[in-house]
Design a protein around this motif. Structure first.
Motif, short mmCIF file in Angstrom:
data_model
loop_
_atom_site.label_atom_id
_atom_site.label_comp_id
_atom_site.label_asym_id
_atom_site.label_seq_id
_atom_site.Cartn_x
_atom_site.Cartn_y
_atom_site.Cartn_z
N MET A 1 0.90 -1.09 -0.11
CA MET A 1 0.04 -0.05 -0.05
C MET A 1 1.04 1.26 -0.03
SD MET A 1 -3.25 0.84 2.67
CE MET A 1 -4.53 -0.22 1.86
N LEU A 2 0.30 2.47 -0.47
CA LEU A 2 0.85 3.51 -0.54
C LEU A 2 1.35 4.13 0.97
CD1 LEU A 2 -1.00 5.14 -3.25
CD2 LEU A 2 0.81 4.22 -3.53
N ASN A 3 2.58 4.95 1.14
CA ASN A 3 2.75 5.37 2.31
C ASN A 3 2.52 6.95 2.34
OD1 ASN A 3 4.41 3.14 3.91
ND2 ASN A 3 5.34 2.94 2.01
N LEU A 4 1.83 7.17 3.45
CA LEU A 4 1.80 8.71 3.63
C LEU A 4 2.33 8.91 5.03
CD1 LEU A 4 0.32 11.42 3.22
CD2 LEU A 4 -1.88 10.52 3.93
N ILE A 5 2.84 10.20 5.07
CA ILE A 5 3.29 10.61 6.35
C ILE A 5 2.77 12.02 6.51
CG2 ILE A 5 5.46 11.52 7.63
CD1 ILE A 5 7.02 9.79 5.90
N LEU A 6 2.25 12.06 7.78
CA LEU A 6 1.39 13.47 8.26
C LEU A 6 2.25 14.01 9.10
CD1 LEU A 6 -2.21 11.77 8.74
CD2 LEU A 6 -1.38 12.81 6.67
N LEU A 7 2.72 15.29 8.98
CA LEU A 7 3.65 15.98 9.82
C LEU A 7 2.84 16.89 10.35
CD1 LEU A 7 6.87 16.19 7.39
CD2 LEU A 7 6.29 14.61 9.19
N HIS A 8 2.76 16.98 11.60
CA HIS A 8 2.14 18.06 12.61
C HIS A 8 3.03 19.26 12.54
CE1 HIS A 8 5.11 17.77 15.92
NE2 HIS A 8 5.21 16.49 15.85
N GLY A 9 2.22 20.57 12.93
CA GLY A 9 3.26 21.90 13.21
C GLY A 9 3.79 21.93 14.38
N ALA A 10 4.46 23.04 14.45
CA ALA A 10 5.16 23.47 15.87
C ALA A 10 4.15 23.51 16.89
CB ALA A 10 6.00 24.73 15.62
N LEU A 11 4.47 23.10 17.96
CA LEU A 11 3.57 22.88 19.49
C LEU A 11 2.20 22.12 19.16
CD1 LEU A 11 3.99 26.67 20.26
CD2 LEU A 11 5.22 24.82 21.10
N SER A 12 2.33 21.41 17.95
CA SER A 12 0.87 20.50 17.88
C SER A 12 1.42 19.01 18.19
CB SER A 12 0.43 20.81 16.36
OG SER A 12 -0.79 20.08 16.12
N HIS A 13 0.63 18.12 17.79
CA HIS A 13 0.83 16.74 18.08
C HIS A 13 0.29 16.15 16.78
CE1 HIS A 13 0.34 13.19 20.11
NE2 HIS A 13 1.13 13.62 21.34
N SER A 14 0.80 14.84 16.80
CA SER A 14 0.26 13.98 15.84
C SER A 14 -1.04 13.57 15.88
CB SER A 14 1.10 12.55 15.55
OG SER A 14 1.24 12.00 16.93
N GLU A 15 -1.71 13.40 17.10
CA GLU A 15 -3.28 13.00 17.45
C GLU A 15 -3.93 13.93 16.63
OE1 GLU A 15 -3.60 15.61 21.56
OE2 GLU A 15 -3.05 13.46 21.53
N ILE A 16 -3.67 15.28 16.17
CA ILE A 16 -4.44 16.20 15.35
C ILE A 16 -4.98 15.65 14.22
CG2 ILE A 16 -2.72 17.28 14.06
CD1 ILE A 16 -5.43 19.38 16.14
N PHE A 17 -4.45 14.35 13.72
CA PHE A 17 -4.56 13.86 12.29
C PHE A 17 -5.78 12.77 12.62
CE2 PHE A 17 -0.20 15.31 11.65
CZ PHE A 17 -0.62 16.15 10.65
N LEU A 66 11.10 3.46 3.69
CA LEU A 66 10.00 4.13 2.78
C LEU A 66 10.38 4.64 1.26
CD1 LEU A 66 8.16 5.95 5.49
CD2 LEU A 66 7.80 3.46 4.79
N ASN A 67 9.79 4.38 0.46
CA ASN A 67 10.22 5.03 -0.86
C ASN A 67 8.90 5.28 -1.58
OD1 ASN A 67 13.14 4.72 -1.53
ND2 ASN A 67 12.52 2.60 -0.74
N ASP A 68 8.96 6.38 -2.62
CA ASP A 68 7.79 6.90 -3.15
C ASP A 68 6.61 7.33 -2.15
OD1 ASP A 68 6.26 7.36 -5.48
OD2 ASP A 68 5.04 5.40 -5.41
N VAL A 69 7.16 8.17 -1.28
CA VAL A 69 6.47 8.69 -0.14
C VAL A 69 5.62 9.87 -0.23
CG1 VAL A 69 6.75 9.74 2.50
CG2 VAL A 69 8.22 7.86 1.41
N TYR A 70 4.15 9.80 -0.05
CA TYR A 70 3.53 10.79 -0.08
C TYR A 70 3.44 11.69 1.52
CZ TYR A 70 1.27 8.51 -4.11
OH TYR A 70 0.95 7.84 -5.14
N ILE A 71 3.67 13.14 1.43
CA ILE A 71 3.65 13.98 2.51
C ILE A 71 2.48 14.86 2.61
CG2 ILE A 71 5.06 15.31 4.06
CD1 ILE A 71 7.29 14.12 3.36
N PHE A 72 1.77 14.81 3.95
CA PHE A 72 0.79 16.20 3.88
C PHE A 72 1.38 16.65 5.32
CE2 PHE A 72 -2.18 18.23 6.79
CZ PHE A 72 -2.73 18.92 5.92
N GLY A 73 1.99 17.93 5.08
CA GLY A 73 2.63 18.70 6.18
C GLY A 73 1.55 20.02 6.67
N HIS A 74 1.36 19.96 7.89
CA HIS A 74 0.61 21.31 8.41
C HIS A 74 1.55 22.26 8.91
CE1 HIS A 74 -1.82 23.59 11.50
NE2 HIS A 74 -2.37 23.75 10.17
#
Length: 228
Positions: A1-17, A66-74
């Motif tokens: 399956m495709l790999n997606l990394i969700l990157l949180h912002g400063a002072l935030s937390h990964s639980e925001i996703f 990981l290769n062919d990575v998708y990233i969403f960054g807030h």
């Protein structure tokens, strides 16, 4: 399956996703790393910089192989993703950013960093102080100070300032029309300098990710990544 990394912002937390994960799991294996200093992660003894967070992303991608990575960054997460793309575009499929500030100057950084005074936040915005303690524990005040230092460092030497045009992978720059931290002008400027980019302004949308309508963002992701 495709790999997606969700990157949180400063002072935030990964639980925001969490509100987005159920739908995204239909298409991706989801990765939600925490940057150092956030959540249960220790604050580095030598401080926090964008370069350090970029290295942490690099280390995570190597560790997970990981290769062919998708990233969403807030917010800051988007800045880190693009900094990583400068060094390792071969690892990436594409990047989406939302609410990422690009126009970092020394003056701007000092202005932003002064807003991160822990004692002022306790007095003026006690609910936010409580949230920060819940997310990051008793070290939250030290984290504020460390992030303020990162902003000052970023203002003196913004790594994307002169290099963004070398990023050739597909990128979608997004911002909310009611974002009081990011301007349409700076987002448009970066979009125009990226060789393979799209620009999207989300209606009735403020900066915090928990204020973004879930379906609005999910639909933008599905459109950009051609998910069905």
């Amino acid at each position: 399956m495709l790999n997606l990394i969700l990157l949180h912002g400063a002072l935030s937390h990964s639980e925001i996703f969490e509100p987005f994960k159920a739908e995204l799991l239909k298409y991706f294996t989801i990765h939600t790393p925490l940057f150092s200093g956030h959540g249960n992660m220790k604050i580095p003894e030598n401080g926090i910089t964008i370069e350090k967070y970029t290295q942490e992303l690099k280390d995570f991608i190597l560790k997970e192989n990981l290769n062919d990575v998708y990233i969403f960054g807030h917010s800051m997460g988007g800045y880190v993703a693009l900094c990583y793309a400068l060094e390792h575009p071969e690892k990436l499929n594409s990047i989406m950013t939302l609410g990422t500030k690009f126009d970092w100057t020394e003056e701007q950084a000092l202005k932003e960093s002064k807003m991160l005074n822990p004692e002022v936040i306790v007095e003026k915005v006690p609910k936010y102080a409580e949230l920060l303690e819940n997310q990051h524990g008793t070290k939250w005040k030290q984290l504020l100070t460390a992030i303020a230092g990162m902003m000052v460092s970023l203002g003196k030497n913004p790594p994307l300032k002169d290099n963004v045009s070398t990023i050739n992978i597909p990128v979608q720059i997004m911002m909310g029309d009611q974002d009081n931290m990011v301007t349409i002008e700076e987002s448009t400027d970066v979009y125009r300098r990226l060789p393979n980019a799209k620009l999207s302004v989300l209606p009735d949308t403020k900066h915090p990710l928990d204020k973004v309508r879930t379906n609005l963002l999910l639909n933008a992701m599905k459109d950009f990544w051609k998910l069905s």
